[in-house]
Write a protein that holds these residues in place. Structure first.
Motif, PDB file in Angstrom:
ATOM      1  N   ILE A 198       5.199  -3.076 -17.742  1.00  0.00           N
ATOM      2  CA  ILE A 198       4.009  -3.698 -17.138  1.00  0.00           C
ATOM      3  C   ILE A 198       4.507  -4.846 -16.265  1.00  0.00           C
ATOM      4  CG2 ILE A 198       1.682  -4.607 -17.566  1.00  0.00           C
ATOM      5  CD1 ILE A 198       1.910  -3.600 -20.461  1.00  0.00           C
TER       6      ILE A 198
ATOM      7  N   LYS B  18       0.147  -0.948 -13.618  1.00  0.00           N
ATOM      8  CA  LYS B  18      -0.440  -2.064 -12.873  1.00  0.00           C
ATOM      9  C   LYS B  18      -1.823  -1.671 -12.372  1.00  0.00           C
ATOM     10  CE  LYS B  18       2.578  -0.743  -9.049  1.00  0.00           C
ATOM     11  NZ  LYS B  18       3.527  -1.177  -8.027  1.00  0.00           N
ATOM     12  N   ASN B  19      -2.561  -2.662 -11.911  1.00  0.00           N
ATOM     13  CA  ASN B  19      -3.960  -2.438 -11.576  1.00  0.00           C
ATOM     14  C   ASN B  19      -4.148  -1.324 -10.542  1.00  0.00           C
ATOM     15  OD1 ASN B  19      -3.485  -5.375 -12.379  1.00  0.00           O
ATOM     16  ND2 ASN B  19      -5.687  -5.227 -12.622  1.00  0.00           N
TER      17      ASN B  19
END
Lengths: 212, 212
Positions: A198, B18-19
């Motif tokens: 992440i 990730k977003n």
């Protein structure tokens, strides 16, 4: 260390992630939530989602956790998570692990050390868990270790300046928290502690195995 | 397989979470959210949380994903995630991997196979990605493999009865999805694909490494 996958034994030293698991400080806001995706009832497949603090259960911390602008998780190299390690039995230690508790133990430069304490046996994870105090961290830095893991949700508590984290991060030491070490004895293992990738964050949940 | 940790090379074959990462079907509701904990501004430490579908990025599926009442993630043994594996280069395959694409390839009983396709090179993960079709799954079941990994967010699409998943689950085959295989060539490796331990669920995010 040489591993023969035909003959290896694998120990799972990870903490199960669930709604009622122990969390740091026992704070309700830190408990993970595992939810069925709303689409489930409409479709043919079962899907879940999770909402969790990145320091939940077994996880790795990076320097960004404590030091503004310092390294996020992706700065670690994969080789730092698949490495020989040495587990030290410190189950006779009370309250905290100090330099005196570590002196004379088998600790070598470059080791990834796992600290096994009463945390793996007693129900103290949300409160007065045993931790590595600042003198213990300083001693490990003198030797020059590569990583340290502990069977507590944090490697320290009760040190308002977070000296244990900050000293270890200053030397590039990987910090692995939330291990379950009840079933493993002192000795050498191959550690595989793989945090979810992440980028940009200060921690990530991991599955951790010991291989012998 | 024998691994010497002094001489090994480790490849990270995980997808960054990730977003704005690719998600199955490009559905906005499936994008992970990474958030700073509100306590951050008040404290001395940096903490994040994540909200994610358990099938985000690199992850393992269990039979419960497709078959009601079947095995959740904790039924897998640790040894199923740390295992010799063989990566097959299928980058010449168009649309889907069929039995014909697999016949004559080096595939042996008990293998954990990784399927490297154009998914690792082209921007097709949210749409018409290359998948293992039901004839390919049937062929792998005839041989009797232990696990299969692919560089797509799902091992199949466009099969409304999910025959690929269901056939593989029926034989206890581990399904590993969301790999990044661009930088690894056909051959033998040690696979370490460690899904976070989330009991009762049908999938879990994983960090996956190949070791040579």
């Amino acid at each position: 260390m040489i591993i023969d996958t035909e003959k290896m034994k694998v120990y799972d030293i990870s903490m199960p992630v669930k709604n009622d698991m122990p969390v740091y400080g026992g704070k309700e806001g830190k408990r993970p939530r595992i939810l069925k995706e709303p689409e489930f009832s409409k479709g043919h497949v079962y899907e879940s989602r999770i909402e969790m603090n990145l320091h939940t259960g077994t996880h790795v911390d990076s320097p960004l956790h404590m030091i503004p602008g310092e390294a996020p998780m992706e700065k670690y190299k994969p080789e730092q998570f698949i490495t020989g390690c040495y587990l030290i039995d410190l189950t006779d230690v009370i309250e905290k692990i100090t330099a005196d508790d570590l002196k004379g133990r088998r600790i070598r430069k470059g080791d990834f050390l796992l600290l096994k304490t009463q945390n793996s046996f007693k129900d103290i994870l949300e409160g007065a868990f045993i931790y590595l105090d600042k003198t213990g961290a300083a001693y490990l830095n003198e030797i020059g270790i590569a990583g340290v893991g502990i069977d507590a949700l944090g490697i320290e508590r009760a040190q308002p300046e977070h000296e244990t984290h900050i000293q270890l991060f200053g030397k590039g030491v990987v910090i692995l928290e939330g291990l379950r070490l009840r079933d493993v004895e002192e000795g050498e293992y191959l550690l595989c502690a793989a945090p979810v990738l992440i980028p940009g964050t200060e921690a990530a949940p991991a599955r951790a195995f010991l291989i012998r």
